[in-house]
Design a protein around this motif. Sequence first.
Motif, PDB file in Angstrom:
ATOM      1  N   ILE A 193       0.833  -1.205   0.000  1.00  0.00           N
ATOM      2  CA  ILE A 193       0.000   0.000   0.000  1.00  0.00           C
ATOM      3  C   ILE A 193       0.867   1.253   0.000  1.00  0.00           C
ATOM      4  CG2 ILE A 193      -1.660   1.345   1.358  1.00  0.00           C
ATOM      5  CD1 ILE A 193      -2.756  -1.307   2.413  1.00  0.00           C
ATOM      6  N   CYS A 194       0.494   2.201  -0.855  1.00  0.00           N
ATOM      7  CA  CYS A 194       1.145   3.515  -0.880  1.00  0.00           C
ATOM      8  C   CYS A 194       0.100   4.546  -0.471  1.00  0.00           C
ATOM      9  CB  CYS A 194       1.687   3.842  -2.274  1.00  0.00           C
ATOM     10  SG  CYS A 194       2.360   5.519  -2.402  1.00  0.00           S
ATOM     11  N   ARG A 195       0.229   5.082   0.722  1.00  0.00           N
ATOM     12  CA  ARG A 195      -0.769   6.036   1.205  1.00  0.00           C
ATOM     13  C   ARG A 195      -0.690   7.368   0.476  1.00  0.00           C
ATOM     14  NH1 ARG A 195       0.651   2.756   5.402  1.00  0.00           N
ATOM     15  NH2 ARG A 195      -1.045   1.900   6.670  1.00  0.00           N
ATOM     16  N   CYS A 196       0.418   7.625  -0.199  1.00  0.00           N
ATOM     17  CA  CYS A 196       0.545   8.853  -0.980  1.00  0.00           C
ATOM     18  C   CYS A 196      -0.074   8.708  -2.375  1.00  0.00           C
ATOM     19  CB  CYS A 196       2.018   9.249  -1.105  1.00  0.00           C
ATOM     20  SG  CYS A 196       2.827   9.580   0.466  1.00  0.00           S
ATOM     21  N   GLY A 197      -0.380   7.481  -2.777  1.00  0.00           N
ATOM     22  CA  GLY A 197      -1.053   7.260  -4.057  1.00  0.00           C
ATOM     23  C   GLY A 197      -0.153   7.320  -5.272  1.00  0.00           C
ATOM     24  N   CYS A 198       1.097   6.854  -5.143  1.00  0.00           N
ATOM     25  CA  CYS A 198       2.036   6.902  -6.275  1.00  0.00           C
ATOM     26  C   CYS A 198       1.992   5.625  -7.121  1.00  0.00           C
ATOM     27  CB  CYS A 198       3.459   7.131  -5.763  1.00  0.00           C
ATOM     28  SG  CYS A 198       3.703   8.730  -4.969  1.00  0.00           S
TER      29      CYS A 198
END
Length: 213
Positions: A193-198
């Motif tokens: 999971i990338c919480r920054c949305g990259c």
Amino acid sequence: MTTESVSAPPPPAEPEETGTAPTRRTFIATTTAVGGVAVVGGVVGGSFLLGEEAEAAAAPTSRVSLTVNGTLRTVTVDNRTSLLDLLREHLGLTGSKKGCDAGACGACTVLVDGQRHNACLTLAVRLEGAEVTTIEGLADGDRLHPLQQAFIDEDAFQCGYCTPGQIMSGVACIQEGHTGSPEEIREWMSGNICRCGCYVKIVRAVEKTGGKA
């Protein structure tokens, strides 16, 4: 007619205190004394122990030898120690991050005998003789691994907290041959999971590196 004033009846007399009922001062003194005896008795009797210290003293330990980033390491750990805590707390390899500590985010992903593992869910004592590769073991000296360089080139991170796990999972994804399309990469990288949305740039970096493999 004669008007007479009617006076209210006097309030009932309160019952006299008997000598059997404790006073406030007596109650406080008694409970304080009893509490102190309970604590002291517990300490003397060994039933009141110092939490973590007592638990650690009673916890079983094991000696485990494993190869980490090409170096044989032998440590004695609490049998409940995770691979992640072994790496971070015992070996000083803090590149693998503790995100959820429940196997849900992938920030702690490492390779164990070439396979992806969530280090937070893997018991260290079960890895006798295993080969572990962390983010610190990917580069060849000052030369970055191709996927590490691709993450830089594609700007595939923002805060960077998930990046070590993303890269380790991406390396395994490439080794496993799951880079045939962006959709395939997303499927096989879905545990990270990338919480920054990259995600778009992460997929692009893995696809770019996979095409060169």
